[in-house]
Enzyme design. Sequence first.
Site, PDB file in Angstrom:
ATOM      1  N   ARG A  52      -4.884  -8.400 -22.165  1.00 49.38           N
ATOM      2  CA  ARG A  52      -5.815  -8.739 -23.259  1.00 49.38           C
ATOM      3  C   ARG A  52      -5.673  -7.809 -24.452  1.00 49.38           C
ATOM      4  NH1 ARG A  52     -11.443 -10.435 -20.531  1.00 49.38           N
ATOM      5  NH2 ARG A  52     -11.935 -10.727 -22.720  1.00 49.38           N
ATOM      6  N   LYS A 149      -4.447  -6.899  -3.038  1.00 45.21           N
ATOM      7  CA  LYS A 149      -5.648  -6.594  -2.291  1.00 45.21           C
ATOM      8  C   LYS A 149      -6.614  -5.804  -3.187  1.00 45.21           C
ATOM      9  CE  LYS A 149      -6.340  -2.797   0.160  1.00 45.21           C
ATOM     10  NZ  LYS A 149      -6.498  -1.592  -0.663  1.00 45.21           N
ATOM     11  N   HIS A 179       0.657  -3.445   0.786  1.00 40.19           N
ATOM     12  CA  HIS A 179       1.896  -2.709   0.477  1.00 40.19           C
ATOM     13  C   HIS A 179       2.386  -1.866   1.665  1.00 40.19           C
ATOM     14  CE1 HIS A 179      -0.788   0.678  -0.506  1.00 40.19           C
ATOM     15  NE2 HIS A 179       0.269   1.458  -0.392  1.00 40.19           N
ATOM     16  N   LYS A 183       6.601  -0.623   3.364  1.00 43.78           N
ATOM     17  CA  LYS A 183       7.114   0.737   3.538  1.00 43.78           C
ATOM     18  C   LYS A 183       8.253   0.734   4.557  1.00 43.78           C
ATOM     19  CE  LYS A 183       2.724   3.040   2.532  1.00 43.78           C
ATOM     20  NZ  LYS A 183       2.846   4.101   1.548  1.00 43.78           N
ATOM     21  N   GLU A 217      -5.607  10.988   3.674  1.00 44.16           N
ATOM     22  CA  GLU A 217      -5.218  11.248   2.279  1.00 44.16           C
ATOM     23  C   GLU A 217      -5.860  12.549   1.826  1.00 44.16           C
ATOM     24  OE1 GLU A 217      -4.829   7.520  -0.248  1.00 44.16           O
ATOM     25  OE2 GLU A 217      -6.561   7.090   1.000  1.00 44.16           O
ATOM     26  N   HIS A 241      -4.611  -2.124   5.724  1.00 40.56           N
ATOM     27  CA  HIS A 241      -3.472  -1.289   6.124  1.00 40.56           C
ATOM     28  C   HIS A 241      -3.498  -0.906   7.611  1.00 40.56           C
ATOM     29  CE1 HIS A 241      -2.891  -1.273   1.927  1.00 40.56           C
ATOM     30  NE2 HIS A 241      -3.605  -0.221   1.627  1.00 40.56           N
ATOM     31  N   LYS A 340     -10.478  10.092   2.900  1.00 38.14           N
ATOM     32  CA  LYS A 340     -10.030  10.767   1.671  1.00 38.14           C
ATOM     33  C   LYS A 340     -10.457  12.227   1.769  1.00 38.14           C
ATOM     34  CE  LYS A 340      -9.573   6.818  -1.196  1.00 38.14           C
ATOM     35  NZ  LYS A 340      -8.134   6.540  -1.295  1.00 38.14           N
TER      36      LYS A 340
HETATM   37  C1  BG6 Z   1      -4.557   1.498  -1.415  1.00 38.56           C
HETATM   38  C2  BG6 Z   1      -6.001   1.968  -1.427  1.00 38.56           C
HETATM   39  O1  BG6 Z   1      -4.468   0.200  -0.909  1.00 38.56           O
HETATM   40  O2  BG6 Z   1      -3.779   2.373  -0.603  1.00 38.56           O
HETATM   41  C3  BG6 Z   1      -6.086   3.405  -1.922  1.00 38.56           C
HETATM   42  O3  BG6 Z   1      -6.762   1.124  -2.268  1.00 38.56           O
HETATM   43  C4  BG6 Z   1      -5.183   4.308  -1.119  1.00 38.56           C
HETATM   44  O4  BG6 Z   1      -7.427   3.891  -1.857  1.00 38.56           O
HETATM   45  C5  BG6 Z   1      -3.764   3.720  -1.056  1.00 38.56           C
HETATM   46  O5  BG6 Z   1      -5.151   5.576  -1.748  1.00 38.56           O
HETATM   47  C6  BG6 Z   1      -2.898   4.508  -0.095  1.00 38.56           C
HETATM   48  O6  BG6 Z   1      -1.576   4.065  -0.217  1.00 38.56           O
HETATM   49  P1  BG6 Z   1      -0.341   5.032   0.076  1.00 38.56           P
HETATM   50  O7  BG6 Z   1       0.847   4.154  -0.077  1.00 38.56           O
HETATM   51  O8  BG6 Z   1      -0.428   6.142  -0.938  1.00 38.56           O
HETATM   52  O9  BG6 Z   1      -0.544   5.550   1.454  1.00 38.56           O
END
Ligand code: BG6
Length: 499
Positions: A52, A149, A179, A183, A217, A241, A340
């Site tokens: 946009r 997602k 995603h 990997k 994380e 995931h 996190k």
């Molecule tokens: C995302 C989440 O799908 O995956 C994030 O929304 C998260 O919160 C991320 O940090 C983690 O992905 P990766 O590939 O860094 O492990």
Amino acid sequence: MKNLASEIKTHFDLVIFGGDGDLSFRKIYPALYYRLLEKQISTEDRILALARKKLTNEEFGAVLKAELSKHIESLDEKILANLLSIITYKVVDINNSKEATGIKKYFEKKGDRVRAFYLATPASIFGQISSFLGQLGLINDNSRVVLEKPLGTDLISSEEINDKVAQYFKESQIYRIDHYLGKETVQNLMVLRFANNIFERSWNAQEIDNIQITVAESLGVGTRGNFYDKYGALKDMVQNHLLQLLCLIAMEPPITLDADQVRDEKLKVLKALRPFTKETISTDTVRGQYTRGKTKEGHLPSYLEDIDKYDSSTETFVALKTYIDNWRWSGVPIYLRTGKRMPHRFSEIVINFKHVPHNIFPEKKEIDNNKLTIRLQPEERIELQQMVKIPGPGGYRYKPFSLELDYADHFNDRFPDAYERLLMDVVRGNQTLFMRRDEVKASWEWVESILKNWKSEKVPNILYEAGTKGPGDLIMDEARAWVKSRHILKVQERKTDED
Ligand code: BG6
């Protein structure tokens, strides 16, 4: 990945909605850059970035260059120029028919190519975008749509989004991204299980004591606070995931790698997951939220400070124990945990085999169980712990040692990012690494048993300091305590040495 170049014969048009968004700059354009570098895509392909913000093509090019240099070390000027030459930036408001005409024209001359629409926007407008494309007559048999997602915030909203998209695209045209499936180390789970005969024989409740999956994380929610606060760790990470990892670990061998054969098997795992009840919700799940913390690098803000609110019941940590109620896994506890602001970033799967049934050795020292550790990131490795006799006199003295396969020692190439593989699979028309609608539905159904009971039983968040490992031990009996991976121990040792 070079050898795949010849497979991509079809030229494609990729249309990115949200073409100036964070995901596009961090993941999609870098992925396209690397695939151009590997000659997997060419200057015959075209990318239409829709957003946009009022920018000319040149202005967008300058922004893109600046963004790419943040994510790619030593940009190759020629590849960058090629990438810019195939990108067209257009301002679009999906409610404005005048701008829509420009998009229609873009496709006029190039009819018969793969046409992929990547919706890198909030899922709440996936339906609207699909209808916009439908009304413009842009959806044909060569079209595909890629959905990012999270698909909704619960079962109902996810079904609504899927229903709307399904009015315009057939299931065989819909690519729902998780995603993690792109990997390298996650794809290797298939090879580890189904190209090695020794594991499959003992991959069951008779031989395995428990399975532990961790995605930790070290970062907090950063600038995504507004978004994250509506989801929390359960919906952001577990629903997709972690459950996908569990499916790959627990599913039956598919007949082939055909997308539906693989997804049929994953679906059976999701359907066999034992739902939580008001009795098990407090004993078998833990939710937590990070408070302020301190590391050697300095102070870390609390979650509430990160999202700039006085109060929030959103969890930034979740750990749970579940079961897969089928013949193969009957009675095997499966522990999932994610959070996190943990001390380290690491994702790993640990398969704990049962102890030997009887100790014949005079020493009678405890015999550790065999343990297969699959480190998915950041350092990709596989460890198989076994007991070994300590050489020398003194009878049978033994101790656990690991056979280690460290990817870095064997594979020198850069690992393609998950998005590179996934984007190319969209172009190839291969849905194996994408979630089918019934998988998404089944995972939401199970997640809802947690959400519903957390609410009715008022399960509170347990506070944990940022930079610490969170309250996951609460659902473990001692013998099954979360494994402290050997690798983490090594990192800690190294840090102490340096201090
Ligand atoms: C995302 C989440 O799908 O995956 C994030 O929304 C998260 O919160 C991320 O940090 C983690 O992905 P990766 O590939 O860094 O492990």
